[in-house]
Design a protein around this motif. Structure first.
Motif, PDB file in Angstrom:
ATOM      1  N   ASN A 118      12.390   4.909   4.407  1.00 47.99           N
ATOM      2  CA  ASN A 118      12.104   3.836   3.980  1.00 47.99           C
ATOM      3  C   ASN A 118      10.555   3.750   3.192  1.00 47.99           C
ATOM      4  O   ASN A 118       9.577   2.874   2.484  1.00 47.99           O
ATOM      5  CB  ASN A 118      10.865   3.193   5.080  1.00 47.99           C
ATOM      6  CG  ASN A 118      11.676   2.962   6.528  1.00 47.99           C
ATOM      7  OD1 ASN A 118      12.655   2.356   6.242  1.00 47.99           O
ATOM      8  ND2 ASN A 118      11.361   3.241   7.970  1.00 47.99           N
ATOM      9  N   THR A 119      10.607   4.890   2.572  1.00 54.13           N
ATOM     10  CA  THR A 119       9.799   5.214   1.687  1.00 54.13           C
ATOM     11  C   THR A 119       8.819   4.196   1.516  1.00 54.13           C
ATOM     12  O   THR A 119       7.749   3.762   0.601  1.00 54.13           O
ATOM     13  CB  THR A 119      10.384   4.757  -0.223  1.00 54.13           C
ATOM     14  OG1 THR A 119      10.690   3.243  -0.174  1.00 54.13           O
ATOM     15  CG2 THR A 119      11.490   4.990  -0.258  1.00 54.13           C
ATOM     16  N   SER A 120       7.785   4.401   2.773  1.00 52.60           N
ATOM     17  CA  SER A 120       7.070   3.991   2.816  1.00 52.60           C
ATOM     18  C   SER A 120       6.315   4.793   3.974  1.00 52.60           C
ATOM     19  O   SER A 120       6.215   6.011   4.371  1.00 52.60           O
ATOM     20  CB  SER A 120       6.812   2.533   3.266  1.00 52.60           C
ATOM     21  OG  SER A 120       7.786   2.583   4.788  1.00 52.60           O
ATOM     22  N   CYS A 121       4.375   4.659   4.341  1.00 55.15           N
ATOM     23  CA  CYS A 121       3.630   4.980   4.755  1.00 55.15           C
ATOM     24  C   CYS A 121       2.965   4.605   5.995  1.00 55.15           C
ATOM     25  O   CYS A 121       2.676   2.941   5.244  1.00 55.15           O
ATOM     26  CB  CYS A 121       2.659   5.636   4.098  1.00 55.15           C
ATOM     27  SG  CYS A 121       2.899   6.932   3.043  1.00 55.15           S
ATOM     28  N   ILE A 122       2.327   5.215   7.192  1.00 53.75           N
ATOM     29  CA  ILE A 122       2.127   4.049   8.434  1.00 53.75           C
ATOM     30  C   ILE A 122       0.776   3.296   7.699  1.00 53.75           C
ATOM     31  O   ILE A 122       0.320   4.777   7.589  1.00 53.75           O
ATOM     32  CB  ILE A 122       2.504   4.913   9.764  1.00 53.75           C
ATOM     33  CG1 ILE A 122       4.005   4.999   9.684  1.00 53.75           C
ATOM     34  CG2 ILE A 122       1.406   3.978  10.294  1.00 53.75           C
ATOM     35  CD1 ILE A 122       4.183   5.907  11.062  1.00 53.75           C
TER      36      ILE A 122
END
Length: 71
Positions: free
Chosen positions: A14-18
């Motif tokens: 997702n190329t994202s961080c929580i």
């Protein structure tokens, strides 16, 4: 100078961080101590993640040592 350790669980798919990131409550007296703790805390966080989810989402833990600034 003191340093704060901040960790993120991120997904390569997702190329994202929580959000929000994980803040470690202790401070560190120097950058080297903070980075060493970052690897140790990061490994513990990663080990606590369900392996199936970590594999499916290609999760990883990133961290940053943020220097304390005075106003």
């Amino acid at each position: 100078m003191k340093y704060f350790l901040i960790l993120w669980v991120c997904s390569a798919i997702n190329t994202s961080c929580i959000v929000p990131p994980i803040s470690v409550p202790e401070t560190f007296n120097n950058h080297n101590a903070c980075v060493t703790a970052g690897y140790k805390h990061g490994l513990n966080v990663f080990k606590s993640i369900d392996q199936k989810i970590a594999e499916e989402q290609r999760l990883f833990v990133a961290f940053h040592c943020d220097p304390e600034t005075s106003i």
